[in-house]
Design a protein around this motif. Structure first.
Motif, PDB file in Angstrom:
ATOM      1  N   GLU A 309      87.318   8.996 -31.206  1.00  0.00           N
ATOM      2  CA  GLU A 309      87.396   8.022 -31.990  1.00  0.00           C
ATOM      3  C   GLU A 309      88.709   7.150 -31.611  1.00  0.00           C
ATOM      4  O   GLU A 309      88.738   6.083 -32.067  1.00  0.00           O
ATOM      5  CB  GLU A 309      87.108   8.260 -33.405  1.00  0.00           C
ATOM      6  CG  GLU A 309      85.935   8.743 -33.835  1.00  0.00           C
ATOM      7  CD  GLU A 309      84.821   7.639 -33.995  1.00  0.00           C
ATOM      8  OE1 GLU A 309      85.019   6.569 -34.181  1.00  0.00           O
ATOM      9  OE2 GLU A 309      83.640   8.071 -33.382  1.00  0.00           O
ATOM     10  N   ALA A 310      89.367   7.450 -30.732  1.00  0.00           N
ATOM     11  CA  ALA A 310      90.629   6.781 -30.418  1.00  0.00           C
ATOM     12  C   ALA A 310      90.438   5.619 -29.635  1.00  0.00           C
ATOM     13  O   ALA A 310      89.736   5.801 -28.578  1.00  0.00           O
ATOM     14  CB  ALA A 310      91.843   7.754 -29.810  1.00  0.00           C
ATOM     15  N   ARG A 311      91.064   4.644 -29.535  1.00  0.00           N
ATOM     16  CA  ARG A 311      91.231   3.533 -28.708  1.00  0.00           C
ATOM     17  C   ARG A 311      92.130   3.986 -27.450  1.00  0.00           C
ATOM     18  O   ARG A 311      91.932   3.317 -26.527  1.00  0.00           O
ATOM     19  CB  ARG A 311      91.957   2.194 -29.269  1.00  0.00           C
ATOM     20  CG  ARG A 311      91.047   1.656 -30.478  1.00  0.00           C
ATOM     21  CD  ARG A 311      89.872   0.928 -29.892  1.00  0.00           C
ATOM     22  NE  ARG A 311      89.144   0.008 -30.808  1.00  0.00           N
ATOM     23  CZ  ARG A 311      87.948   0.944 -31.461  1.00  0.00           C
ATOM     24  NH1 ARG A 311      87.771   2.140 -31.152  1.00  0.00           N
ATOM     25  NH2 ARG A 311      87.530   0.405 -32.456  1.00  0.00           N
ATOM     26  N   LEU A 312      93.110   4.898 -27.446  1.00  0.00           N
ATOM     27  CA  LEU A 312      93.831   5.300 -26.392  1.00  0.00           C
ATOM     28  C   LEU A 312      94.486   6.472 -26.487  1.00  0.00           C
ATOM     29  O   LEU A 312      94.692   6.641 -27.755  1.00  0.00           O
ATOM     30  CB  LEU A 312      94.941   4.180 -26.156  1.00  0.00           C
ATOM     31  CG  LEU A 312      95.971   4.525 -25.138  1.00  0.00           C
ATOM     32  CD1 LEU A 312      95.234   4.559 -23.560  1.00  0.00           C
ATOM     33  CD2 LEU A 312      96.982   3.601 -24.915  1.00  0.00           C
ATOM     34  N   VAL A 313      94.464   7.539 -25.601  1.00  0.00           N
ATOM     35  CA  VAL A 313      95.208   8.852 -25.768  1.00  0.00           C
ATOM     36  C   VAL A 313      96.314   8.655 -24.919  1.00  0.00           C
ATOM     37  O   VAL A 313      96.175   8.486 -23.690  1.00  0.00           O
ATOM     38  CB  VAL A 313      94.125   9.844 -25.622  1.00  0.00           C
ATOM     39  CG1 VAL A 313      94.951  11.395 -25.428  1.00  0.00           C
ATOM     40  CG2 VAL A 313      93.214  10.084 -26.652  1.00  0.00           C
ATOM     41  N   ILE A 314      97.458   8.738 -25.369  1.00  0.00           N
ATOM     42  CA  ILE A 314      98.730   9.080 -24.363  1.00  0.00           C
ATOM     43  C   ILE A 314      99.110  10.514 -24.453  1.00  0.00           C
ATOM     44  O   ILE A 314      99.579  11.145 -25.602  1.00  0.00           O
ATOM     45  CB  ILE A 314      99.699   8.245 -24.687  1.00  0.00           C
ATOM     46  CG1 ILE A 314      99.382   6.859 -24.889  1.00  0.00           C
ATOM     47  CG2 ILE A 314     100.979   8.183 -23.832  1.00  0.00           C
ATOM     48  CD1 ILE A 314     100.188   5.936 -25.444  1.00  0.00           C
ATOM     49  N   SER A 315      99.310  11.353 -23.471  1.00  0.00           N
ATOM     50  CA  SER A 315      99.288  12.826 -23.342  1.00  0.00           C
ATOM     51  C   SER A 315     100.028  13.381 -22.282  1.00  0.00           C
ATOM     52  O   SER A 315     100.087  12.717 -21.088  1.00  0.00           O
ATOM     53  CB  SER A 315      97.843  13.514 -23.412  1.00  0.00           C
ATOM     54  OG  SER A 315      97.972  14.889 -23.585  1.00  0.00           O
ATOM     55  N   ASN A 316     100.696  14.448 -22.530  1.00  0.00           N
ATOM     56  CA  ASN A 316     101.297  15.118 -21.417  1.00  0.00           C
ATOM     57  C   ASN A 316     100.091  15.783 -20.601  1.00  0.00           C
ATOM     58  O   ASN A 316      98.790  15.862 -20.969  1.00  0.00           O
ATOM     59  CB  ASN A 316     102.063  16.255 -21.979  1.00  0.00           C
ATOM     60  CG  ASN A 316     103.401  15.728 -22.286  1.00  0.00           C
ATOM     61  OD1 ASN A 316     103.943  14.815 -21.859  1.00  0.00           O
ATOM     62  ND2 ASN A 316     103.860  16.151 -23.381  1.00  0.00           N
ATOM     63  N   ASP A 317     100.136  16.658 -19.633  1.00  0.00           N
ATOM     64  CA  ASP A 317      99.246  17.195 -18.818  1.00  0.00           C
ATOM     65  C   ASP A 317      98.853  18.627 -19.600  1.00  0.00           C
ATOM     66  O   ASP A 317      99.403  19.626 -19.494  1.00  0.00           O
ATOM     67  CB  ASP A 317      99.721  17.708 -17.448  1.00  0.00           C
ATOM     68  CG  ASP A 317      99.071  18.905 -16.965  1.00  0.00           C
ATOM     69  OD1 ASP A 317      97.897  18.950 -17.002  1.00  0.00           O
ATOM     70  OD2 ASP A 317      99.603  19.749 -16.181  1.00  0.00           O
ATOM     71  N   SER A 318      97.715  18.558 -20.374  1.00  0.00           N
ATOM     72  CA  SER A 318      97.599  19.459 -21.321  1.00  0.00           C
ATOM     73  C   SER A 318      95.856  19.425 -21.889  1.00  0.00           C
ATOM     74  O   SER A 318      95.311  18.230 -21.580  1.00  0.00           O
ATOM     75  CB  SER A 318      98.397  19.720 -22.518  1.00  0.00           C
ATOM     76  OG  SER A 318      98.310  18.679 -23.318  1.00  0.00           O
ATOM     77  N   GLY A 319      95.524  20.233 -22.884  1.00  0.00           N
ATOM     78  CA  GLY A 319      93.986  20.190 -23.105  1.00  0.00           C
ATOM     79  C   GLY A 319      93.453  18.908 -23.813  1.00  0.00           C
ATOM     80  O   GLY A 319      92.572  18.495 -23.293  1.00  0.00           O
ATOM     81  N   PHE A 334     100.592  12.269 -18.230  1.00  0.00           N
ATOM     82  CA  PHE A 334     102.080  12.456 -17.373  1.00  0.00           C
ATOM     83  C   PHE A 334     102.074  13.777 -16.661  1.00  0.00           C
ATOM     84  O   PHE A 334     101.685  14.820 -17.207  1.00  0.00           O
ATOM     85  CB  PHE A 334     103.254  12.310 -18.143  1.00  0.00           C
ATOM     86  CG  PHE A 334     103.002  11.041 -19.200  1.00  0.00           C
ATOM     87  CD1 PHE A 334     103.258   9.798 -18.646  1.00  0.00           C
ATOM     88  CD2 PHE A 334     102.985  11.209 -20.522  1.00  0.00           C
ATOM     89  CE1 PHE A 334     103.083   8.861 -19.452  1.00  0.00           C
ATOM     90  CE2 PHE A 334     103.025  10.262 -21.156  1.00  0.00           C
ATOM     91  CZ  PHE A 334     103.028   8.879 -21.079  1.00  0.00           C
ATOM     92  N   PHE A 335     102.119  13.730 -15.271  1.00  0.00           N
ATOM     93  CA  PHE A 335     102.321  14.879 -14.563  1.00  0.00           C
ATOM     94  C   PHE A 335     103.602  15.157 -13.789  1.00  0.00           C
ATOM     95  O   PHE A 335     104.235  14.355 -13.692  1.00  0.00           O
ATOM     96  CB  PHE A 335     101.275  14.805 -13.180  1.00  0.00           C
ATOM     97  CG  PHE A 335      99.702  15.497 -13.710  1.00  0.00           C
ATOM     98  CD1 PHE A 335      99.526  16.555 -13.407  1.00  0.00           C
ATOM     99  CD2 PHE A 335      98.860  14.450 -14.331  1.00  0.00           C
ATOM    100  CE1 PHE A 335      98.109  17.111 -13.879  1.00  0.00           C
ATOM    101  CE2 PHE A 335      97.951  14.999 -14.755  1.00  0.00           C
ATOM    102  CZ  PHE A 335      97.226  16.242 -14.471  1.00  0.00           C
ATOM    103  N   THR A 351      95.188   6.348 -16.221  1.00  0.00           N
ATOM    104  CA  THR A 351      96.147   6.316 -15.692  1.00  0.00           C
ATOM    105  C   THR A 351      96.919   7.318 -15.440  1.00  0.00           C
ATOM    106  O   THR A 351      97.552   8.022 -16.665  1.00  0.00           O
ATOM    107  CB  THR A 351      96.921   5.018 -16.078  1.00  0.00           C
ATOM    108  OG1 THR A 351      96.261   3.880 -15.919  1.00  0.00           O
ATOM    109  CG2 THR A 351      98.086   4.649 -15.286  1.00  0.00           C
ATOM    110  N   ILE A 352      97.417   7.789 -14.370  1.00  0.00           N
ATOM    111  CA  ILE A 352      98.242   9.037 -14.132  1.00  0.00           C
ATOM    112  C   ILE A 352      99.516   8.759 -13.510  1.00  0.00           C
ATOM    113  O   ILE A 352      99.713   8.172 -12.692  1.00  0.00           O
ATOM    114  CB  ILE A 352      97.573  10.034 -13.288  1.00  0.00           C
ATOM    115  CG1 ILE A 352      96.054  10.585 -13.712  1.00  0.00           C
ATOM    116  CG2 ILE A 352      98.420  11.255 -12.835  1.00  0.00           C
ATOM    117  CD1 ILE A 352      95.359  11.377 -12.529  1.00  0.00           C
ATOM    118  N   PHE A 353     100.626   9.147 -14.509  1.00  0.00           N
ATOM    119  CA  PHE A 353     101.772   8.724 -13.939  1.00  0.00           C
ATOM    120  C   PHE A 353     102.378  10.058 -13.284  1.00  0.00           C
ATOM    121  O   PHE A 353     102.507  11.188 -13.940  1.00  0.00           O
ATOM    122  CB  PHE A 353     102.626   8.541 -15.112  1.00  0.00           C
ATOM    123  CG  PHE A 353     102.515   6.975 -15.441  1.00  0.00           C
ATOM    124  CD1 PHE A 353     103.434   5.694 -15.023  1.00  0.00           C
ATOM    125  CD2 PHE A 353     101.914   6.606 -16.425  1.00  0.00           C
ATOM    126  CE1 PHE A 353     103.067   4.497 -15.416  1.00  0.00           C
ATOM    127  CE2 PHE A 353     101.551   5.364 -17.106  1.00  0.00           C
ATOM    128  CZ  PHE A 353     102.111   4.075 -16.422  1.00  0.00           C
TER     129      PHE A 353
END
Length: 411
Positions: A309-319, A334-335, A351-353
């Motif tokens: 339900e999120a508008r955006l997810v910001i995450s490390n490289d994980s599940g 982020f990788f 988007t992958i950083f």
């Protein structure tokens, strides 16, 4: 900041002990068992006959994200064997990711240390031999533990990965060559292709949660209002070094709060990550009222609903990054130590950083995925927070009124 990492080190020591034992005991055990097999059992070329496959075991113990990335394989397996009874062996806690969507039965394993690993190993061998599987597919890349388990299960056909120097592939009847230039989802699918089966490439399928009414209660319980952004500052014990620095995450969150004060910001994490997430919030975000720490307060089903339900997810490289991508939720990920060539989320807007510095990626199956960073995590600390914030604002401006989960179609 040192106090935030105490729990992490304890968990990391347990995993490193298991890795050490898997190599130091696993390799001689594999060699000894193979030697015994060569002497006492005459080699016989195995032929695969799909008509004889009535019972299947799939093994994938580690990594929530890897299990999500394996879902195209699960779907194809079900399509190729619609009448077969399919079992799944995974780490305790991961059984609800897909529940009974692909599997008739899920077996879990707890790996708390050496003795529990041995005890579980022996119990599983007895159970698997009693159930007489026709086919075992081992999706673990570097584990000698699962290779031995596959062989001793007594299954008629065993499929797994061939990797130079890992001393595990000699027990498989059909092998998939591991390629660092291919995505892991493709390599998982190759476990069926090596048997001569047809597969349909598709993006990962979304995990399972009960229903919107039940799961939405968790938001109401903690006073979270929509719209919201989900932030995952964690990475599992498989490689804590995948985490973007807390200082960088704090700048991202403060930027969202300044420009989009109507957004709630949800920090997620498991029970084991509660100290890290809580410490991060207390140290860096003590006065920001629209930040909600839900780490350790949700089960997986509730977590998947929140992500969907999120508008955006910001995450490390994980599940959670892979779960978000499977739901079609916009994602910034982020990788650094790991390669996006192998583990980039599949599907959805993302988007992958990734800095691509000289030493990255440093996680390698040839080193049992252990990391010894000599450059102070430069691959992550070198990511420009200004560029991240620019992309965050771009996503949030474009996604104010969208529900991305409603647009997802399962193929």
């Amino acid at each position: 900041m040192a106090e935030l990492f105490i729990v992490d080190k304890k968990r990391n020591m347990k995993l490193n002990t298991l890795r050490y034992l898997d190599r130091k005991l696993g390799i001689p055990l594999c060699n000894s068992l193979y030697f015994f097999k060569k002497i006492f059992f005459r080699y016989k070329r195995i032929k695969f006959d799909r008509k004889k496959v009535k019972k299947i075991l799939v093994i994938k113990i580690w990594g929530m994200g890897s299990i999500v990335l394996a879902s195209p394989l699960f779907k194809n397996l079900k399509e190729n064997f619609p009448e077969a009874e399919i079992w799944f062996l995974t780490k305790s806690g991961f059984e609800s990711i897909y529940s009974n969507k692909f599997f008739n039965h899920t077996e879990t394993i707890k790996l708390k240390g050496f003795l529990s690993a041995v005890w579980n190993f022996l119990k599983l061998i007895v159970k698997f031999r009693r159930n007489k599987f026709d086919l075992v597919i081992d999706l673990e890349i570097v584990s000698r533990y699962t290779a031995l388990l596959s062989y001793l299960s007594g299954a008629k056909i065993k499929v797994g990965f061939e990797i130079t120097g890992q001393n595990k592939d000699k027990f498989y009847d059909f092998k998939v060559l591991y390629h660092e230039s291919k995505h892991i989802s493709e390599m998982f699918l190759n476990t069926l292709k090596t048997l001569g089966l047809e597969t349909v490439p598709r993006n990962p399928l979304p995990p399972v949660f009960a229903n919107d009414t039940e799961e939405a209660f968790i938001l109401k319980k903690y006073g979270v209002k929509k719209p919201y952004v989900v932030i995952n500052i964690n990475a599992s014990e498989l490689a804590y070094q995948r985490r973007l620095a807390p200082e960088q995450f704090s700048l991202i969150i403060k930027n969202i709060s300044d420009f989009f004060p109507e957004y709630s910001i949800i920090l997620i994490g498991s029970k084991e990550e509660t100290n890290y997430v809580g410490g991060f919030k207390n140290v860096f975000l003590p006065e920001i009222r629209n930040v909600f720490d839900l780490s350790g307060k949700t089960n997986l089903s509730e977590l998947f609903f929140i992500i969907s339900e999120a508008r955006l997810v910001i995450s490390n490289d994980s599940g959670p990054a892979h779960a978000a991508s499977s739901f079609g939720v916009p994602l910034i990920v982020f990788f650094g130590p790991e390669s996006p060539t192998i583990y980039a989320p599949q599907g959805g807007e993302k988007t992958i950083f990734y800095s691509r510095i000289h030493c990255s990626p440093c996680i390698s199956v040839y080193k049992d995925k252990k990391i010894k960073c000599q450059f102070d995590a430069e691959c992550l600390t070198g990511i420009d927070v200004g560029k991240i914030n620019k992309k965050v604002l771009e996503y949030l401006k474009n996604n104010r009124d969208k529900n991305h989960r409603n647009n997802f179609k399962e193929i």
